[in-house]
Design an enzyme around this catalytic site. Structure first.
Site, PDB file in Angstrom:
ATOM      1  N   TYR A 125       0.881  -1.177   0.000  1.00  0.00           N
ATOM      2  CA  TYR A 125       0.000   0.000   0.000  1.00  0.00           C
ATOM      3  C   TYR A 125       0.916   1.223   0.000  1.00  0.00           C
ATOM      4  O   TYR A 125       0.916   2.027   0.919  1.00  0.00           O
ATOM      5  CB  TYR A 125      -0.935  -0.009   1.210  1.00  0.00           C
ATOM      6  CG  TYR A 125      -1.951  -1.139   1.186  1.00  0.00           C
ATOM      7  CD1 TYR A 125      -2.403  -1.668  -0.025  1.00  0.00           C
ATOM      8  CD2 TYR A 125      -2.478  -1.668   2.364  1.00  0.00           C
ATOM      9  CE1 TYR A 125      -3.338  -2.697  -0.052  1.00  0.00           C
ATOM     10  CE2 TYR A 125      -3.417  -2.694   2.336  1.00  0.00           C
ATOM     11  CZ  TYR A 125      -3.839  -3.209   1.128  1.00  0.00           C
ATOM     12  OH  TYR A 125      -4.764  -4.225   1.106  1.00  0.00           O
TER      13      TYR A 125
HETATM   14  P1  FDA Z   1       3.036  -2.703 -10.249  1.00  0.00           P
HETATM   15  O1  FDA Z   1       3.284  -3.270 -11.586  1.00  0.00           O
HETATM   16  O2  FDA Z   1       2.580  -1.282 -10.167  1.00  0.00           O
HETATM   17  O3  FDA Z   1       4.333  -2.925  -9.356  1.00  0.00           O
HETATM   18  C1  FDA Z   1       4.434  -2.531  -8.000  1.00  0.00           C
HETATM   19  C2  FDA Z   1       5.897  -2.408  -7.594  1.00  0.00           C
HETATM   20  O4  FDA Z   1       6.580  -3.636  -7.794  1.00  0.00           O
HETATM   21  C3  FDA Z   1       6.670  -1.377  -8.414  1.00  0.00           C
HETATM   22  O5  FDA Z   1       7.690  -0.838  -7.612  1.00  0.00           O
HETATM   23  C4  FDA Z   1       7.275  -2.215  -9.510  1.00  0.00           C
HETATM   24  O6  FDA Z   1       8.406  -1.637 -10.116  1.00  0.00           O
HETATM   25  C5  FDA Z   1       7.621  -3.496  -8.784  1.00  0.00           C
HETATM   26  N1  FDA Z   1       7.545  -4.663  -9.665  1.00  0.00           N
HETATM   27  C6  FDA Z   1       6.462  -5.083 -10.356  1.00  0.00           C
HETATM   28  N2  FDA Z   1       6.744  -6.199 -11.030  1.00  0.00           N
HETATM   29  C7  FDA Z   1       8.043  -6.493 -10.779  1.00  0.00           C
HETATM   30  C8  FDA Z   1       8.900  -7.550 -11.205  1.00  0.00           C
HETATM   31  N3  FDA Z   1       8.467  -8.516 -12.014  1.00  0.00           N
HETATM   32  N4  FDA Z   1      10.180  -7.544 -10.786  1.00  0.00           N
HETATM   33  C9  FDA Z   1      10.624  -6.568  -9.953  1.00  0.00           C
HETATM   34  N5  FDA Z   1       9.839  -5.557  -9.501  1.00  0.00           N
HETATM   35  C10 FDA Z   1       8.558  -5.520  -9.909  1.00  0.00           C
HETATM   36  N6  FDA Z   1      -2.646  -5.933  -1.824  1.00  0.00           N
HETATM   37  C11 FDA Z   1      -2.886  -6.996  -1.014  1.00  0.00           C
HETATM   38  O7  FDA Z   1      -1.980  -7.483  -0.338  1.00  0.00           O
HETATM   39  N7  FDA Z   1      -4.129  -7.550  -0.962  1.00  0.00           N
HETATM   40  C12 FDA Z   1      -5.147  -7.094  -1.709  1.00  0.00           C
HETATM   41  O8  FDA Z   1      -6.246  -7.639  -1.634  1.00  0.00           O
HETATM   42  C13 FDA Z   1      -4.915  -5.989  -2.574  1.00  0.00           C
HETATM   43  N8  FDA Z   1      -5.912  -5.467  -3.347  1.00  0.00           N
HETATM   44  C14 FDA Z   1      -5.663  -4.399  -4.176  1.00  0.00           C
HETATM   45  C15 FDA Z   1      -6.679  -3.873  -4.968  1.00  0.00           C
HETATM   46  C16 FDA Z   1      -6.453  -2.783  -5.815  1.00  0.00           C
HETATM   47  C17 FDA Z   1      -7.566  -2.249  -6.653  1.00  0.00           C
HETATM   48  C18 FDA Z   1      -5.166  -2.192  -5.841  1.00  0.00           C
HETATM   49  C19 FDA Z   1      -4.895  -1.004  -6.698  1.00  0.00           C
HETATM   50  C20 FDA Z   1      -4.148  -2.716  -5.048  1.00  0.00           C
HETATM   51  C21 FDA Z   1      -4.380  -3.813  -4.217  1.00  0.00           C
HETATM   52  N9  FDA Z   1      -3.370  -4.349  -3.422  1.00  0.00           N
HETATM   53  C22 FDA Z   1      -3.635  -5.429  -2.607  1.00  0.00           C
HETATM   54  C23 FDA Z   1      -2.017  -3.783  -3.453  1.00  0.00           C
HETATM   55  C24 FDA Z   1      -1.130  -4.557  -4.429  1.00  0.00           C
HETATM   56  O9  FDA Z   1      -0.711  -5.753  -3.807  1.00  0.00           O
HETATM   57  C25 FDA Z   1       0.104  -3.743  -4.794  1.00  0.00           C
HETATM   58  O10 FDA Z   1      -0.268  -2.549  -5.409  1.00  0.00           O
HETATM   59  C26 FDA Z   1       1.045  -4.549  -5.703  1.00  0.00           C
HETATM   60  O11 FDA Z   1       2.349  -4.035  -5.614  1.00  0.00           O
HETATM   61  C27 FDA Z   1       0.563  -4.527  -7.131  1.00  0.00           C
HETATM   62  O12 FDA Z   1       1.317  -5.336  -7.967  1.00  0.00           O
HETATM   63  P2  FDA Z   1       1.329  -4.978  -9.521  1.00  0.00           P
HETATM   64  O13 FDA Z   1       2.243  -5.926 -10.186  1.00  0.00           O
HETATM   65  O14 FDA Z   1      -0.075  -4.855 -10.019  1.00  0.00           O
HETATM   66  O15 FDA Z   1       1.912  -3.508  -9.459  1.00  0.00           O
END
Ligand code: FDA
Length: 512
Positions: free
Chosen positions: A453
């Site tokens: 978060y």
């Molecule tokens: P994103 O791609 O934005 O990456 C997030 C971070 O991780 C960035 O710093 C990115 O550079 C890095 N990163 C991403 N992929 C990478 C990779 N392959 N290698 C290295 N670094 C990498 N959390 C939770 O615990 N339980 C929940 O139920 C929810 N629900 C939820 C709902 C909604 C609508 C949102 C917007 C968010 C959540 N979250 C959540 C929070 C969520 O776990 C958090 O935002 C994650 O980091 C999202 O991962 P993404 O890959 O989508 O994000």
């Protein structure tokens, strides 16, 4: 021109596949904006002027490592994006010249029901993982977040929890192998990366250490029938008393049940006025016959009726809980979990807290007053109870640190649609005011926060270069006693701090 040199470097990279030109988007490419916008989940950053010079959407490992090497050669930074849900847009916004490495083409999921494991690529979503598991088995599941569109890469590397957390811990607790590409372009599995780096990418956030391509997870047993409910009570219906009791029991219940409390402001049709409402959203790993007596014994104040409950499959429960978030009925088919764009898109700001002592009734009432008077479009607080498995795992087992000692975790969110800086400021000020109000009631020294978060209010690095001592301001909040070890791992695997951002793990100087 660094970005042209970067693109040339990519095209000429040894062993690069021919298709590379199909997955490179410069700002003049007609698809650039489309690709950039596709997973900008927080519209607060849609009009950001800090856009990538180039977007690469790799199809394979060679294209990722070429991107890492060529960016370094030509003085560009990298932001890695999996699902794009980062609350502060750190996966696709930067104040420095950068390349966006977007992993959305890496969506493969291989479920092996015999060994009860799966390999899942970082660009897949939680919904896709849950759906693929359910296609293979009705009695296996995975304990991760509740929103189907969340990306695997960010979620797993920051922890990741949902309504099976009390029984099975976080997503990161159930990761047993991974492949990462490091700053030198080496592809490393668990054995090759070593236990320190493997520890760091399970909770420390992936962005500081390299690019994680895929993850091997342990699937968990679930009964063929589970029960869900979502029961709402307003203040007039004794929400405060029920929450008071909930604070005493929620972390001590049978670990098959998790009851989350979602707090919002509604227009009560019954009373014809605004009021605060608490929704008790729950997953029980069993049938309704076992659930009703459990609730009568532990939280009779809620008055749960069997008509409030829905028996379903595990994937049905995932659909139901996802629907609570997006505001649909919850009776949709499992295929709805494959929808990557269903979440309502708004501008948002989130924060988090951890609670060790029940909040006294005056504290809750003051909070209600603050929420009641809010001049914002939409806000929600979620209380997610701890206990069970979360108390059994030690703080240092993986880098995600928040374990025993907490009754529950709080998520604060504010979302708005209306345009304008003043509107944005008003919404941000509101959530900051709520956070300030909560200070006496939540954990302190450090005031714990959840890296998934992401909240830049708690402190940032100066353009990615900040000493460990300075970074402790925010680092101890996210990682507590694990922060130093994270910095040690960082210093070992990325000594020149190539993988950096506003809240990346700092390297240690010799004195530190
Ligand atoms: P994103 O791609 O934005 O990456 C997030 C971070 O991780 C960035 O710093 C990115 O550079 C890095 N990163 C991403 N992929 C990478 C990779 N392959 N290698 C290295 N670094 C990498 N959390 C939770 O615990 N339980 C929940 O139920 C929810 N629900 C939820 C709902 C909604 C609508 C949102 C917007 C968010 C959540 N979250 C959540 C929070 C969520 O776990 C958090 O935002 C994650 O980091 C999202 O991962 P993404 O890959 O989508 O994000």
């Amino acid at each position: 021109d660094p970005h042209q040199n970067f693109v040339q470097c990519l095209y000429n990279y040894p062993n690069i596949t021919n298709s590379i030109s199909n997955v490179v988007y410069t700002q003049t490419n007609s698809s650039y904006s489309y690709v950039l916008d596709l997973t900008i989940q927080n519209r607060r950053f849609s009009n950001s002027s800090s856009k990538p010079l180039v977007i690469v959407t790799p199809l394979d490992v060679t294209q990722i490592l070429a991107t890492i090497i060529c960016s370094q050669r030509h003085g560009l930074q990298i932001r890695t994006r999996s699902g794009g849900h980062d609350y502060e847009g750190l996966s696709y916004v930067a104040e420095v010249p950068f390349v966006l490495l977007d992993l959305s083409n890496l969506q493969q999921i291989a479920v092996d029901e015999e060994s009860r494991t799966a390999w899942v690529q970082s660009g897949a979503t939680l919904g896709e993982l849950y759906y693929r598991i359910s296609q293979k088995s009705k009695t296996l599941g995975f304990p991760a977040g509740v929103c189907a569109s969340v990306g695997i890469g960010g979620h797993f590397s920051g922890g990741g929890y949902g309504l099976m957390m009390r029984k099975y811990g976080t997503a990161a607790d159930n990761v047993i192998d991974a492949h990462i590409i490091d700053v030198n372009g080496n592809l490393l599995d668990r054995q090759a990366m070593g236990e320190d780096l493997f520890w760091a990418i399970r909770g420390g956030g992936g962005a500081s250490f390299g690019v994680i391509v895929d993850w091997k997870v342990k699937l968990v047993p679930v009964p063929s029938t589970v029960t869900v409910f979502n029961v709402s009570r307003t203040l007039e219906e004794n929400a405060t008393e029920i929450i008071q009791k909930w604070q005493l029991v929620a972390n001590k219940l049978d670990e098959r049940i998790m009851i989350r409390v979602d707090i919002s402001r509604v227009n009560s049709s019954q009373h014809g006025k605004l009021t605060i409402q608490a929704s008790f959203v729950s997953l029980f790993l069993g049938g309704v016959e076992d659930l009703i007596p459990l609730m009568q014994n532990s939280l009779p104040e809620l008055g749960l009726d069997r008509n409030d409950c829905k028996e379903t499959s595990w994937i049905g429960s995932a659909v139901f809980i996802n629907a609570v978030l997006i505001g649909t009925s919850g009776n949709e088919p499992p295929e709805t979990m494959l929808n990557r764009t269903q979440i309502y898109l708004g501008k948002g700001k989130g924060k988090s807290d951890y609670v060790s002592q029940p909040i006294p009734v005056e504290g809750l009432q003051g909070l209600w007053r603050l929420l009641y008077d809010a001049k914002v479009e939409n806000f929600q607080l979620q209380f997610a109870p701890y206990g069970g498995r979360m108390y059994e795992i030690s703080e240092s087992e993986i880098s995600f640190p928040h374990r025993s000692g907490y009754i529950y975790h709080i998520h604060y969110g504010v979302i708005w649609q209306e345009e304008g800086d003043e509107i944005a400021q008003r919404h941000m000020n509101f959530i900051r005011k709520v956070y300030k109000y909560m200070e006496p009631y939540v954990s302190n020294s450090p005031r714990a926060a959840y890296v998934n978060y992401r909240d830049l209010d708690i402190g940032v690095n100066n353009n990615g270069y900040t000493s460990y001592t300075q970074a402790k301001i925010w680092g101890l909040k996210y990682f507590n006693n694990n922060f130093k070890r994270l910095a040690r791992v960082k210093t070992k695997v990325d000594p020149d701090n190539f993988f950096r951002n506003e809240q990346s793990i700092p390297t240690l100087s010799i004195e530190e």
